[in-house]
Design an enzyme around this catalytic site. Structure first.
Site, PDB file in Angstrom:
ATOM      1  N   GLU A   1       5.732   6.002  -7.508  1.00 32.32           N
ATOM      2  CA  GLU A   1       4.713   4.993  -7.853  1.00 32.32           C
ATOM      3  C   GLU A   1       4.332   5.110  -9.329  1.00 32.32           C
ATOM      4  O   GLU A   1       4.117   4.106  -9.999  1.00 32.32           O
ATOM      5  CB  GLU A   1       3.481   5.168  -6.962  1.00 32.32           C
ATOM      6  CG  GLU A   1       3.757   4.816  -5.507  1.00 32.32           C
ATOM      7  CD  GLU A   1       2.580   5.115  -4.610  1.00 32.32           C
ATOM      8  OE1 GLU A   1       2.311   6.312  -4.361  1.00 32.32           O
ATOM      9  OE2 GLU A   1       1.924   4.173  -4.172  1.00 32.32           O
TER      10      GLU A   1
ATOM     11  N   GLU B   1       6.127   7.750   2.281  1.00 32.16           N
ATOM     12  CA  GLU B   1       4.786   7.914   2.842  1.00 32.16           C
ATOM     13  C   GLU B   1       4.707   7.555   4.328  1.00 32.16           C
ATOM     14  O   GLU B   1       3.969   8.180   5.084  1.00 32.16           O
ATOM     15  CB  GLU B   1       3.779   7.088   2.063  1.00 32.16           C
ATOM     16  CG  GLU B   1       3.418   7.674   0.718  1.00 32.16           C
ATOM     17  CD  GLU B   1       4.367   7.259  -0.390  1.00 32.16           C
ATOM     18  OE1 GLU B   1       5.511   6.836  -0.105  1.00 32.16           O
ATOM     19  OE2 GLU B   1       3.965   7.380  -1.560  1.00 32.16           O
TER      20      GLU B   1
HETATM   21  N1  T1G Z   1       3.092  18.250  -1.412  1.00 32.99           N
HETATM   22  C1  T1G Z   1       2.885  19.566  -1.196  1.00 32.99           C
HETATM   23  N2  T1G Z   1       3.878  20.455  -0.916  1.00 32.99           N
HETATM   24  C2  T1G Z   1       5.136  19.967  -0.863  1.00 32.99           C
HETATM   25  C3  T1G Z   1       5.431  18.602  -1.057  1.00 32.99           C
HETATM   26  C4  T1G Z   1       4.342  17.724  -1.347  1.00 32.99           C
HETATM   27  N3  T1G Z   1       4.530  16.447  -1.593  1.00 32.99           N
HETATM   28  N4  T1G Z   1       6.778  18.448  -0.919  1.00 32.99           N
HETATM   29  C5  T1G Z   1       7.283  19.661  -0.647  1.00 32.99           C
HETATM   30  N5  T1G Z   1       6.306  20.573  -0.612  1.00 32.99           N
HETATM   31  C6  T1G Z   1       6.458  22.006  -0.388  1.00 32.99           C
HETATM   32  C7  T1G Z   1       7.061  22.302   0.969  1.00 32.99           C
HETATM   33  O1  T1G Z   1       6.053  22.363   1.963  1.00 32.99           O
HETATM   34  C8  T1G Z   1       7.704  23.659   0.706  1.00 32.99           C
HETATM   35  O2  T1G Z   1       6.646  24.610   0.691  1.00 32.99           O
HETATM   36  C9  T1G Z   1       8.199  23.550  -0.733  1.00 32.99           C
HETATM   37  O3  T1G Z   1       7.407  22.510  -1.338  1.00 32.99           O
HETATM   38  C10 T1G Z   1       9.660  23.175  -0.822  1.00 32.99           C
HETATM   39  O4  T1G Z   1       9.804  21.956  -0.088  1.00 32.99           O
HETATM   40  C11 T1G Z   1      -0.141   8.621  -3.376  1.00 32.99           C
HETATM   41  C12 T1G Z   1      -0.127   9.992  -1.133  1.00 32.99           C
HETATM   42  C13 T1G Z   1      11.067  16.806  -2.124  1.00 32.99           C
HETATM   43  C14 T1G Z   1      12.932  16.314  -0.530  1.00 32.99           C
HETATM   44  O5  T1G Z   1       6.691  12.875   1.429  1.00 32.99           O
HETATM   45  O6  T1G Z   1      10.550  15.423   1.191  1.00 32.99           O
HETATM   46  O7  T1G Z   1       2.806  10.830  -2.618  1.00 32.99           O
HETATM   47  O8  T1G Z   1       7.439  25.969   2.663  1.00 32.99           O
HETATM   48  O9  T1G Z   1      11.380  23.000   1.574  1.00 32.99           O
HETATM   49  O10 T1G Z   1      14.152  20.994   1.179  1.00 32.99           O
HETATM   50  O11 T1G Z   1       1.401   7.326  -2.245  1.00 32.99           O
HETATM   51  O12 T1G Z   1      10.079  18.636  -0.071  1.00 32.99           O
HETATM   52  O13 T1G Z   1       8.002  26.667   0.331  1.00 32.99           O
HETATM   53  O14 T1G Z   1       5.618  26.810   1.147  1.00 32.99           O
HETATM   54  O15 T1G Z   1      10.942  20.486   1.569  1.00 32.99           O
HETATM   55  O16 T1G Z   1      14.344  20.991  -1.379  1.00 32.99           O
HETATM   56  C15 T1G Z   1       5.048  11.777  -0.502  1.00 32.99           C
HETATM   57  C16 T1G Z   1       7.790  15.434   0.665  1.00 32.99           C
HETATM   58  C17 T1G Z   1       3.773  12.569  -0.586  1.00 32.99           C
HETATM   59  C18 T1G Z   1       8.004  14.123  -0.092  1.00 32.99           C
HETATM   60  C19 T1G Z   1      12.512  18.647  -1.317  1.00 32.99           C
HETATM   61  N6  T1G Z   1       6.176  12.673  -0.752  1.00 32.99           N
HETATM   62  N7  T1G Z   1       8.740  16.460   0.270  1.00 32.99           N
HETATM   63  O17 T1G Z   1      13.091  19.188  -0.153  1.00 32.99           O
HETATM   64  O18 T1G Z   1      12.238  21.588  -0.310  1.00 32.99           O
HETATM   65  S1  T1G Z   1       2.392  11.580  -0.217  1.00 32.99           S
HETATM   66  C20 T1G Z   1       6.892  13.174   0.269  1.00 32.99           C
HETATM   67  C21 T1G Z   1      10.059  16.381   0.621  1.00 32.99           C
HETATM   68  C22 T1G Z   1       2.202  10.613  -1.608  1.00 32.99           C
HETATM   69  C23 T1G Z   1       1.188   8.635  -2.683  1.00 32.99           C
HETATM   70  C24 T1G Z   1       1.217   9.486  -1.479  1.00 32.99           C
HETATM   71  C25 T1G Z   1      10.908  17.547   0.240  1.00 32.99           C
HETATM   72  C26 T1G Z   1      11.846  17.307  -0.951  1.00 32.99           C
HETATM   73  P1  T1G Z   1       6.940  26.108   1.256  1.00 32.99           P
HETATM   74  P2  T1G Z   1      11.113  21.750   0.815  1.00 32.99           P
HETATM   75  P3  T1G Z   1      13.562  20.728  -0.151  1.00 32.99           P
END
Ligand code: T1G
Length: 705
Positions: free
Chosen positions: A107, A127
Site C-alpha cells: 500500500e 490482508e
Molecule cells: N508482522 C509481524 N511479524 C511478522 C509479519 C508481520 N507482518 N510477517 C512475518 N512476521 C514474523 C513471523 O511471525 C516470523 O516470526 C518471522 O517474521 C518470519 O516470518 C495496513 C494492516 C513475508 C512471506 O500478511 O506472509 O499490512 O516465528 O517465518 O517464511 O493493510 O512472513 O520468527 O518469531 O513467515 O520467509 C499483511 C505476513 C500484514 C504478510 C515471509 N502482511 N507475512 O515468509 O518468514 S497486515 C502479511 C508473511 C497489513 C495493512 C495491513 C511471511 C513472508 P518468528 P516467516 P517466511
C-alpha cells in the site's frame, strides 16, 4: 532505540532503507524512522527525490501484525499518515521492491510516484487471509493503478503476484534484473521524475481506470456471486468487495474513510482473531522442543520414494515440484507404469487448467526417475517409504534400506498409524528414522505429520522440518501413538457422525451442518469421496484393538458388503449420477440406516443441528486434549494447524482448539459430560479438558505454560 531504517544520499536522491529484521515489518519505530527521514529530506535543498528500499531478503511484510492487539498500530505516525506524507510529497518518491512487498508495504508503494521491482519478487495484499481488508488505502489506490477487476482478484484472493505480472498490470513501472540493478535503476527513475517540471502525479488522482465500473453495481454483484460458495461464512472477502466498490462510487477521501471503518470492524472480529491465531500458529509449529535454530542440517540433494501407488506418486510429485530429483521404485512394472501414468495425468490436468506451462510440467516430470531396481535407493539422501500399510512389509523394506542406503541417509515412513519405533528398530540406524505422514492427495494437501521416533535425532527432525517447508508443506511434529494426531482426532468425529444416523439423523443432515460450519464437505460425502472400501480396510487392522465395551457402528461395513464404495461405484452413503460428484440421498441407503436402527432397538428421534455439531466437534476437541496430555502434540495450536491443513477446518474459526477456547472450555466440558451421561462409551471427557474447564482456563493459556 535507533529507528530501524538507514538514510543515505546518492547524488540528489535520499535513499531510505528499511532495516527491521526479519521482515521489515512496519512497526511504530519503522514508521517513525521513515517519516522523520522524509520530513528531513523535504527540508533539505540538496535532496530532490527519494527512494525507499528494504534490506535483507525482502522489501517488507507489511504492517506489524503483532501491534494489532496492542493499540500501537494506531499510534502516530500510523501507516496511513506515512502514506499520505509520501503521496503529498512535492519531491518524487520511488519504491524499490525485492523479495516480497506485502500488505501495508504494498500500500505504501501504491502511494509512491513510481515503483521498481526485481523480477520474481512477489507483491500483494494478503490482508484477507488475516480476516481483514487492506487498511492503508490499498482498496482505493490499487484499482486506480491496475483497474477494478484485477484489483478485486488481487485483494479478495489475497494472493501475491509476481513483479512481472504487476508490471504487466501497471502496478510496477520498471523491472530490475536483480538486486544489484534495483537501487541504481530506482535512483535513475527518481532523477528523471525530479527533473520534470510538473509535480509528480498522485495515485489518488488517477481515476481513468475507475470508469469501467461506474455504471452501476453489476460488476461487483457478479463478483460477489462468483465467490459466494468458496467464501461462504467468511466475512472479509465480501468486505474487500465493498471497499473496492466504494472506490468507484465515492470521492477518494470518503472511500478511504469507508475502508478505514471497514478495516477496524474486521480487525476486531472473531474471524480475524482466529486467522491471526492461525498465522502465528503456523510459525510456532516450526519451533520444536529440543531443536535449536542452529541444529545442523543434512544436505538433501536427491530423494527416493518406495512405492508408486496413490500416496507414493503424490509424494514423488512433491519433490519434483520443489526441484528435487526423485527416484521412484515399485516391485512390478504394471504398478510402476500405473503410478507414473497418475503423475502424468496430474501434470496434464494442471497444464490444461493454465496453472503450469507444458515445459514446466515436462521439466518436473524429468526429475522423477521410475525404476524396478530397488538398489537405486542408494543414490538418495532421503527415502520416503510409501508401501502398503502392513507392519511386516514395512520392517522388511526398512531392513533392506538400512543395508543399501548411504550411512547418513534419512529413512522416513509414510505410515498413517503404525508404530514408527517398531519400524526404526528394524534398522541399525533408528536415529535416522522418522515418520512423514502425508495426506492424500499428497501433491495437493499441505499437512505432513512428522512422527518423532524415540531415537529420531534432532538433526534428522530439523532437516525433515525444513524439507517440508521446501516442499511447500506445513510439517507438524507429533509423537508415536496409534494414528498420531490428525486421524486420532478424526475417528471420534466420524464415529459420532455414524452414531447420530443410527439415533435418528440422516447423512445429508449431518453433512449440511458440517458444510455450513465451514468445512469443504461433511463426513459422509468425504467418506464417499475417499472410498468406503478404504475406510473398511483401515478398520480391519484398527478395530480388533478396540476395547470391546465400546460401541461400533457397522453401517459402513454393510455398505462395503453391498459393494457401495462411494463415488467410485456410483453409490455409497449417497448415490451419484454418471459423471457427477453431487451426492444424492437414495432409498436403498436410507432403508439400510432405518433398518439398522430398528435392529439395534433404537427409537429414531429428531436430532437438532446444534446437537449434531456438538457431537461431531466436541469429541474431536476432547481427543485433542488427550493428545496434548500424553505429549503426542506439543501445543493446542499445533493441533489447530493439523486440522486447518489436513481437513480444511474453516480458517476463520482458527482450528478446533481455538474454536473450543472461543466457545469456552467450560461449555465444551459440560456438553461432553452431558453426552457421556446419556451415551457413556466413547464420550468420557478428557482429564485435561475437565481441569481447564474447572480452572476457567483456555488451551491457549495451557500452550503458554
Ligand atoms: N508482522 C509481524 N511479524 C511478522 C509479519 C508481520 N507482518 N510477517 C512475518 N512476521 C514474523 C513471523 O511471525 C516470523 O516470526 C518471522 O517474521 C518470519 O516470518 C495496513 C494492516 C513475508 C512471506 O500478511 O506472509 O499490512 O516465528 O517465518 O517464511 O493493510 O512472513 O520468527 O518469531 O513467515 O520467509 C499483511 C505476513 C500484514 C504478510 C515471509 N502482511 N507475512 O515468509 O518468514 S497486515 C502479511 C508473511 C497489513 C495493512 C495491513 C511471511 C513472508 P518468528 P516467516 P517466511
Amino acid at each position: 532505540m535507533p529507528h530501524p531504517i538507514r538514510f543515505d544520499q546518492t547524488d540528489a536522491v535520499g535513499v531510505i532503507t528499511l532495516d527491521n529484521p526479519p521482515v521489515n515489518a512496519f512497526s511504530l519505530s519503522q514508521r517513525i524512522g521513515v517519516s522523520e527521514a522524509i520530513t528531513a529530506g523535504l527540508q533539505d535543498p540538496t535532496i530532490q527525490a527519494f527512494v525507499i528500499c528494504g534490506s535483507g531478503r525482502m522489501f517488507s511484510a507489511g504492517a506489524d501484525i503483532r501491534e494489532f492487539d496492542t493499540g500501537v498500530a494506531a499510534e502516530s505516525p500510523t501507516l496511513s499518515d506515512l502514506i499520505s506524507l509520501i503521496e503529498d510529497s512535492p519531491k518524487p518518491v520511488v519504491c524499490a521492491m525485492h523479495g516480497t512487498a506485502l500488505g501495508g508495504s504494498c500500500e505504501l508503494s501504491l502511494a509512491c510516484h513510481s515503483r521498481v521491482a526485481v523480477v520474481g519478487s512477489r507483491i500483494g495484499l494478503p490482508e484477507v487471509t488475516l480476516g481483514i481488508v487492506p487498511g492503508a488505502g490499498g482498496t482505493q489506490r490499487l484499482p486506480r493503478l491496475i483497474g477494478v477487476l484485477p484489483a478485486l482478484d488481487a485483494i479478495v484472493s489475497g494472493k501475491p503476484m509476481t513483479a512481472e505480472k504487476a508490471h504487466e498490470l501497471g502496478l510496477v513501472d520498471n523491472l530490475a534484473d536483480d538486486l544489484d540493478d534495483l537501487l541504481e535503476l530506482s535512483v535513475s527513475v527518481a532523477h528523471r521524475l525530479s527533473s520534470q517540471h510538473e509535480p509528480p502525479i498522485k495515485t489518488r488522482d488517477r481515476d481513468s481506470h475507475l470508469r469501467e465500473a461506474q455504471n452501476g453495481s453489476e460488476l461487483f454483484d457478479n463478483f460477489r456471486s462468483q465467490i459466494s460458495r468458496r467464501a461462504r461464512g467468511f466475512e472479509a472477502p465480501f468486505a474487500c468487495v465493498d471497499c473496492v466498490e466504494a472506490a468507484t462510487t465515492m470521492p477518494f477521501e470518503q472511500g478511504l474513510a469507508f475502508e478505514r471503518e471497514t478495516f477496524l470492524r474486521c480487525r476486531s472480529s472473531n474471524q480475524s482473531l482466529a486467522q491471526r491465531h492461525a498465522f502465528f500458529a503456523e510459525r510456532e509449529v516450526r519451533k520444536v522442543r529440543g531443536l535449536r535454530a542452529e541444529t545442523s542440517q543434512i544436505e538433501l540433494k536427491c530423494a527416493a520414494v518406495v512405492g508408486c501407488g496413490t500416496m507414493g506418486s503424490g509424494i514423488a510429485m512433491c519433490f519434483a515440484n520443489a526441484g528435487i530429483p526423485v527416484i521412484v521404485t515399485e516391485s512390478k512394472q504394471d504398478m510402476l507404469d500405473r503410478g507414473m501414468e497418475m503423475i502424468r495425468q496430474n501434470y496434464t490436468s494442471t497444464v490444461s487448467k493454465g496453472r503450469m506451462s507444458g515445459d514446466e510440467a515436462e521439466a518436473r516430470l524429468a526429475l522423477i526417475k521410475p525404476t524396478l531396481e530397488f538398489e537405486r535407493v542408494s543414490e538418495a539422501d532421503v527415502v520416503i517409504e510409501a508401501a502398503f500399510e502392513d507392519m511386516e512389509l514395512k520392517k522388511k523394506i526398512f531392513r533392506d534400506l538400512d543395508t543399501l542406503c548411504k550411512t547418513d541417509a534419512i529413512l522416513a515412513t509414510n505410515t498413517s498409524s503404525l508404530n514408527v519405533n517398531a519400524i526404526a528398530a528394524a534398522t541399525q540406524r533408528p536415529e535416522q528414522v522418522v515418520g512423514t505422514h502425508f495426506f492424500s492427495p499428497a501433491n495437493i494437501m499441505r499437512l505432513v505429520e512428522i512422527v518423532r521416533g524415540d531415537h529420531s535425532s534432532p538433526e534428522v527432525l530439523s532437516t525433515i522440518l525444513n524439507l517440508t517447508k521446501r516442499l511447500g508443506k506445513v510439517g507438524v511434529v507429533v509423537g508415536v501413538c496409534d494414528s498420531f494426531a490428525a486421524n486420532r482426532m478424526l475417528y471420534p468425529y466420524s464415529r459420532q457422525a455414524q452414531f447420530l444416523i443410527e439415533e435418528g439423523a440422516f447423512p445429508e443432515q449431518v453433512d449440511k451442518v458440517i458444510y455450513d460450519f465451514g468445512f469443504p464437505m461433511g463426513p459422509f460425502a468425504l467418506s464417499d469421496l475417499a472410498g468406503i472400501d478404504v475406510g473398511w480396510r483401515i478398520r480391519q487392522h484398527r478395530e480388533p484393538n478396540r476395547p470391546k465395551h465400546l460401541r461400533y457402528s457397522d453401517i459402513a461395513d454393510q455398505l462395503y458388503k453391498m459393494g457401495r464404495y462411494g463415488q467410485k461405484t456410483g453409490k455409497g452413503w449417497y448415490q451419484y449420477e454418471e459423471g457427477s460428484r453431487t451426492p444424492i440421498p437414495d432409498s436403498e441407503g436410507l432403508d439400510l440406516i432405518i433398518r439398522t436402527s430398528r435392529e439395534l432397538g433404537i427409537d429414531r428421534r429428531e436430532i437438532s443441528e446444534e446437537e449434531i455439531l456438538q457431537r461431531c466437534m466436541y469429541p474431536l476437541i476432547n481427543e485433542g486434549a488427550r493428545i496434548l496430555e500424553e505429549g503426542i502434540a506439543q501445543r493446542a495450536s499445533d493441533l489447530d494447524i493439523v486440522w486447518l491443513y489436513g481437513f480444511g477446518f474453516p480458517r476463520y474459526r482458527g482450528g478446533p482448539m481455538f474454536y473450543a477456547d472461543s466457545i469456552g472450555l467450560k461449555n465444551v466440558y459440560e456438553a461432553m459430560q452431558g453426552f457421556y451421561e446419556i451415551h457413556r462409551d466413547w464420550l468420557e471427557p478428557a482429564p485435561l479438558l475437565e481441569r481447564l474447564a474447572r480452572e476457567d482456563r483456555t488451551f491457549a493459556e495451557w500452550d503458554r505454560e
